[in-house]
Design a protein around this motif. Sequence first.
Motif, PDB file in Angstrom:
ATOM      1  N   ARG B  15       0.841  -1.204   0.000  1.00 51.36           N
ATOM      2  CA  ARG B  15       0.000   0.000   0.000  1.00 51.36           C
ATOM      3  C   ARG B  15       0.876   1.254   0.000  1.00 51.36           C
ATOM      4  N   PHE B  16       2.052   1.131   0.587  1.00 50.14           N
ATOM      5  CA  PHE B  16       2.946   2.293   0.700  1.00 50.14           C
ATOM      6  C   PHE B  16       4.253   1.989  -0.016  1.00 50.14           C
ATOM      7  N   ASN B 390       1.409   6.892  20.157  1.00 50.74           N
ATOM      8  CA  ASN B 390       1.299   7.784  18.994  1.00 50.74           C
ATOM      9  C   ASN B 390       0.521   7.107  17.877  1.00 50.74           C
ATOM     10  N   PRO B 391      -0.049   7.890  16.970  1.00 50.22           N
ATOM     11  CA  PRO B 391      -0.774   7.253  15.855  1.00 50.22           C
ATOM     12  C   PRO B 391       0.190   6.511  14.928  1.00 50.22           C
ATOM     13  N   CYS B 392      -0.301   5.437  14.337  1.00 52.07           N
ATOM     14  CA  CYS B 392       0.525   4.627  13.437  1.00 52.07           C
ATOM     15  C   CYS B 392       0.750   5.408  12.136  1.00 52.07           C
ATOM     16  N   PRO B 393       2.007   5.586  11.718  1.00 46.87           N
ATOM     17  CA  PRO B 393       2.263   6.368  10.498  1.00 46.87           C
ATOM     18  C   PRO B 393       1.612   5.773   9.254  1.00 46.87           C
ATOM     19  N   ILE B 394       1.345   4.470   9.263  1.00 51.10           N
ATOM     20  CA  ILE B 394       0.743   3.869   8.069  1.00 51.10           C
ATOM     21  C   ILE B 394      -0.680   3.367   8.356  1.00 51.10           C
ATOM     22  N   ARG B 395      -1.238   3.758   9.442  1.00 50.67           N
ATOM     23  CA  ARG B 395      -2.601   3.355   9.840  1.00 50.67           C
ATOM     24  C   ARG B 395      -2.789   1.843   9.676  1.00 50.67           C
TER      25      ARG B 395
END
Lengths: 136, 465
Positions: B15-16, B390-395
């Motif tokens: 996806r990335f 923290n939020p996941c950089p790749i969700r």
Amino acid sequence: MAKAVCPNVSVCMCANCIPQGGGLPRQWQQDSAWVRVKLVPCSGKIDVQYILHIFEDGADAVCVVACPEGECTLAQGNYRARVRTEMVKKLLQEIGMDANSMELLHCSPSESPEEFQQKVREVVAGLVSNCRKDAE
Amino acid sequence: MPAKYHIHTEPAAPRFHIEGKLGIVDWREDCASCHNCVKKSCVYDIYKEETTALNEERGYLDYIYKCKGCLTCVQNCTKNVLTRVVNPEYERLGDSYYNPDIILTTWFQAETGSIPVSGCGYGGPFSGPGFDSMWTDMSEIVRPTRDGIHGREYISTSVDVGRKLNHLSFKDGRLDVDSPPIISSPLPLMFGELPPNWARGSLPGILLDVAKNLGLLAMVAEDDIKDLDPSLVETVIPILGSGAGSEKFIDSPMVIVPDSADVQAVVSAMKKQRAERIVAVRVAASPDVASRVVQLVDLGVEVVNLVHDRHGREDAPDSPRHVRDVVRDVHGALLKAGTRDEMTLISSGGIALPEHMAKAVLCGADLIATVLPPLVAMECRLCGECELGNPCPIRLEETEIEYGVRRVTNLMGTWHNQLLELMGAMGIREARRLRGETGRCMFVEDLEEQAFGRLFGKRKTDYEI
């Protein structure tokens, strides 16, 4: 390709200017803005198109951290970074955006980790307050 | 003859953009705009790909590091404007155990479903810490048409979980003993319990779906089981906090309870509830774990789950041993006690690659439980941001179920194929016979002893684990 989460302030940091044992966290919250650090192998890797992509996604500001001039491992990276950040500023101005939402900072690996972190955080704080001012 | 166990794989593009290892720094301001630009002649088309991404993709775009490091462009540029560099974000992937190479190879396997082949030989060190300090005997590798993935002969990778009888007795020509409950797993692998920060969003569901599709087992913490889908009853192995509340999982084929002073009473109470249900005991690996496991087996425990930390280390203040040594120690102690064949040993922790699975089995585990590789297959960078809140950089938690299932299935397919290749090359046709087969592998300490022992005596420093 899926899009990575875009921070409010993106810090593109040359990996060679980080003092021994004193890197910054990957991301943090500062003055209610989300800040993310992306390491680059040299500040000369910074590219106008990539920076514009960051703004395109809605980032408020970008900070480029480079080695002091004359101390680049690849000899000219920080010089190139200066040229390119100036180019981005000019382009931002041309399209009616604030040129001050882009900042180039020089840091040396010989600085103490605390000094290094403080310098980056101060510049980020300046960028954030500048964005807030614009928003008002 | 039963049909060959096969895992169907299908390419699943990431996806990335992948955090590649190498990239190019370009002093483009000095470019002379030659007509025969070296960028056009890149055999891997990396410049073209980058230009396409820059033109077609919108929004935040990570730098693309897809350079293969051939240096053709760097050498041939007439103005010397190109420099090859190592991506510092690549070097930050994972940690000391799940190093960037492991992350990248896992991504490759999850994307393609193919075994990674480097084609340029092995450039690494002769020996390393942990599983890198043991080698398997591949002397039977000369028979590729007969064995391996494409071989004509059948290699079984299935293993049994549960107590086995050490002998059979007959009366009037009929079997006179009840065979204890056994579960068969098509691979010597099960999914371990997800750490709390990963038990979020679609991730647990993806792992359970893969386990169900492939016939594998998946350990799930009791608290994470809310409304269990009836179709997952045979797949989910609940890990109970204590013996209480086990009636809730009366239909589960196996449950896991923690080790305690009254574990025998707990196990027998649960066996009384339903005798066909296997009760495993979870024991933390520690310096004296071998004697405890022997004791547990003597008390009638049928399955022991030996738990190591994420890096495969035992719980010890000084010089913790690696799973390689702990499992060998436990296996050896059980052999000495004469009870090894009566029980099943599941080793959790420290399994990052398919060869780790095979090596743990060679050291004496019946099967292993793995946690992080399936998450890495779903593009987790092991950056640890989720652990910090923290939020996941790749969700990662928003991974689509269908996509996640495809990636993890691909990974399991390649692990299965690599196990087949390894067993084919070793001349072993059954994963059950791989267990504890240390005669078919070599350990660095033995080799050092043989080569240098007579000259220098015993090794004076510890091995790095």
